[in-house]
Design an enzyme around this catalytic site. Structure first.
Site, PDB file in Angstrom:
ATOM      1  N   GLU A 141       0.876  -1.164   0.000  1.00  0.00           N
ATOM      2  CA  GLU A 141       0.000   0.000   0.000  1.00  0.00           C
ATOM      3  C   GLU A 141       0.912   1.211   0.000  1.00  0.00           C
ATOM      4  O   GLU A 141       1.640   1.452   0.966  1.00  0.00           O
ATOM      5  CB  GLU A 141      -0.906   0.051   1.231  1.00  0.00           C
ATOM      6  CG  GLU A 141      -1.808   1.270   1.199  1.00  0.00           C
ATOM      7  CD  GLU A 141      -2.402   1.626   2.535  1.00  0.00           C
ATOM      8  OE1 GLU A 141      -1.713   1.442   3.553  1.00  0.00           O
ATOM      9  OE2 GLU A 141      -3.552   2.101   2.565  1.00  0.00           O
TER      10      GLU A 141
ATOM     11  N   HIS B 199     -11.215  -1.503   2.779  1.00  0.00           N
ATOM     12  CA  HIS B 199     -11.719  -1.210   4.132  1.00  0.00           C
ATOM     13  C   HIS B 199     -11.515   0.250   4.535  1.00  0.00           C
ATOM     14  O   HIS B 199     -12.001   0.694   5.581  1.00  0.00           O
ATOM     15  CB  HIS B 199     -11.011  -2.132   5.137  1.00  0.00           C
ATOM     16  CG  HIS B 199      -9.562  -1.843   5.228  1.00  0.00           C
ATOM     17  ND1 HIS B 199      -8.670  -2.082   4.197  1.00  0.00           N
ATOM     18  CD2 HIS B 199      -8.840  -1.288   6.213  1.00  0.00           C
ATOM     19  CE1 HIS B 199      -7.475  -1.689   4.549  1.00  0.00           C
ATOM     20  NE2 HIS B 199      -7.532  -1.202   5.772  1.00  0.00           N
TER      21      HIS B 199
END
Ligand code: ISL
Ligand code: CA
Length: 538
Positions: free
Chosen positions: A248, A318
């Protein structure tokens, strides 16, 4: 081609996926119960958001012990069984690796509060400067990046104050994570999703230059030593196990993303989650939304398809609002959810489906702030209040951007099906209309469409290895070819509510479309088509 590039990924946020013991909290045994569902969907890899011991300030991204399981989610034996049961079904697990910070409950941090402890410099403990903090940095969660210790010194945290940043200059740090990484690789996981992997090495703690958001960013963003650490982890730990890394990577352009992939001789990550396409509906920072611009979104996707050899493609996770609410349309819920999946699963790279996306789950319908649980959401509400942003607009911000939009429990059937107890976070009231049970028995459902689309992807190498050739990205129309040898697949989507004429040769075999077949030269609102172009049209 590395094996993982053949498969479709599915992200599970364990707290909200399936509860097996009625305490209202998703758990590992619940995931085991749903493995056959994932097989029926056609999933090969599961990215599991953190299940490690955590005080849940950031619901698992604040880890207090990397080598034990949060008892709310189950036991290490459950985790071993999950990996085993997954393997039996051809499903491999990717664990979430958070190397930038731990929880303030971690034993290392607790020990580091003693200035004479050998753990003191595992973190950044610094004296203030007179009445000021050690520097002017601000956090990802809209706060100051320093919190005070009892002894009057401060410690650095780029995220919540319960997430102290680790000091990767410390000579022991690499070996601490070597142990953690090998512990999980020995359990047979396929790889790691590396949390905020490009901010973990700080070159200095000097004041950051003036900027609206994340003051101090230039001191720790994708630094040279960060690259060196990733190369070492890859070479010494990941490659020997034939594993892979998806990073990420925050605030990167395609050049910086490529740098984080490294090069043939010095590889780093196998693929990265970028954020640029997420900027297509925001103003400066994620909390200020503006009208979604599909052409901007699609042109950024084209840029990333062109510039990177392989992408980790995602439209929600999420941390992000639900993509059908954000990029699709409530009026055309089914069509727009299917259209978005068509793009996601035919771009070049690994497609990541986030739990519930395959049935078109939407943003939550919460009515008050106390229904939200996310620390970032609470912090931003408080910050917006401090900045005199009027309540109605604060509420608009929360409803459109809160990470809880993606964290309401998975809607398995019309009664929720997630838990027999009171869920930790309220289930969306639209569970009656949007749930797995209804859609599994409906050939025209979003879920059925995903299953067909994933099968088509697996049956057509051009959709996996083929070149990406952009054709149209205007007025909401997004069209491209995927070409491999003499196989050419045309993917055309209309990301708008308007009818769109397009001058494209659409002859060939229609492999999939989200509307009833009708030979016409225009696309209906949110229409998508996947067409295998026959040879003579090549
Ligand atoms: O989405 C975001 C970027 O605008 C931020 O909300 C997010 O915190 C950031 O991308 C980093 O995310 C990762 O690290 C955080 C954790 O809260 C997120 O859930 C995780 O995905 C700190 O560990
Ligand atoms: Ca439970």
């Amino acid at each position: 081609m590395q094996a993982f590039k053949q498969g479709v990924f599915y992200q599970i946020y364990p707290r909200s996926f399936k509860d097996s013991n009625g305490d209202g909290i998703g758990d590992i045994r619940g995931i085991i119960q749903k493995l056959d569902y994932l097989v029926s969907l056609g999933i090969k890899y599961v990215w599991l958001s953190p299940v490690y011991a955590s005080p849940n300030v950031d619901f698992g991204y604040d880890i207090s012990d990397y080598l034990s399981i949060n008892p709310e989610y189950g036991t290490m034996a459950d985790m071993d069984q999950l990996i085993k049961e997954g393997k039996k079904r051809g499903i491999h697990f990717v664990m979430d690796l958070v190397m930038n910070h731990t929880s303030s409950d971690h034993a290392w941090f607790k020990a580091s509060l003693d200035p004479n402890s050998p753990y003191r410099d595992y973190y950044y403990h610094r004296p203030g400067k007179g009445k000021k903090l050690p520097n002017n940095w601000t956090s990802f969660f809209g706060e100051k990046a320093w919190s005070k210790n009892e002894d009057g010194t401060y410690y650095l945290h780029l995220f919540a104050q319960n997430q102290p940043d680790l000091n990767w200059d410390h000579p022991n740090m690499y070996n601490e994570f070597k142990h953690i990484i090998e512990f999980w690789l020995k359990k047979g996981i396929a790889g790691f999703r590396c949390d905020v992997v490009n901010v973990m090495y700080k070159t200095s703690l000097d004041n950051g230059k003036p900027r609206l958001f994340l003051k101090g960013l230039e001191k720790y963003h994708s630094t040279q030593k960060n690259h060196e650490i990733l190369r070492r982890i890859r070479k010494e730990l990941i490659e020997p196990y034939g594993a892979f890394l998806v990073g990420e990577t925050v605030m990167v352009n395609t050049q910086q993303a490529n740098d984080l992939l490294g090069n043939e001789s010095e590889k780093e990550l196998d693929m990265v989650f970028g954020f640029e396409h997420m900027d297509a509906d925001q103003f400066l920072v994620k909390w200020f939304k503006r009208k979604f611009n599909p052409d901007k979104f699609n042109r950024i996707l084209i840029q990333w398809q062109k510039d990177l050899p392989w992408n980790a493609n995602y439209f929600e996770n999420h941390d992000q609002p639900r993509s059908v609410s954000r990029y699709g349309s409530a009026h055309y819920h089914k069509e727009s959810a299917k259209m978005l999946s068509t793009v996601l699963l035919t771009l070049k790279g690994s497609p990541f489906i986030y739990q519930g996306q395959e049935i078109g789950m939407t943003n939550v319908d919460y009515k008050s702030l106390d229904e939200y649980m996310d620390v970032e959401t609470k912090n931003i509400w408080a910050l917006a209040k401090k900045l005199w942003i009027p309540k109605f607009y604060r509420w608009h911000m929360i409803k459109t951007v809160s990470r809880d939009n993606a964290r309401s429990p998975m809607q398995w059937d019309s009664m929720g099906g997630f838990s027999t107890g009171k869920p930790w976070l309220r289930i969306n009231h639209n569970q009656k209309k949007i749930n797995v049970a209804i859609q599994e028995n409906d050939g025209d459902s979003i879920l059925s469409y995903y299953k067909r689309l994933i099968k088509i992807r697996q049956q057509h190498p051009a959709l996996i290895e083929g070149d990406f050739v952009p054709l149209i990205a205007k007025k909401g129309v997004f069209a491209y070819h995927r070409v491999l040898n003499n196989q050419k697949i045309l993917v055309v989507s209309n990301m708008s509510t308007k009818y769109r004429k397009i001058k494209l040769n659409m002859d060939g075999e229609i492999l999939l479309q989200n509307y009833p077949p009708m030979e016409m030269k225009r696309l209906r609102p949110y229409e998508a088509r996947v067409i295998e172009v026959t040879h003579d049209q090549v």
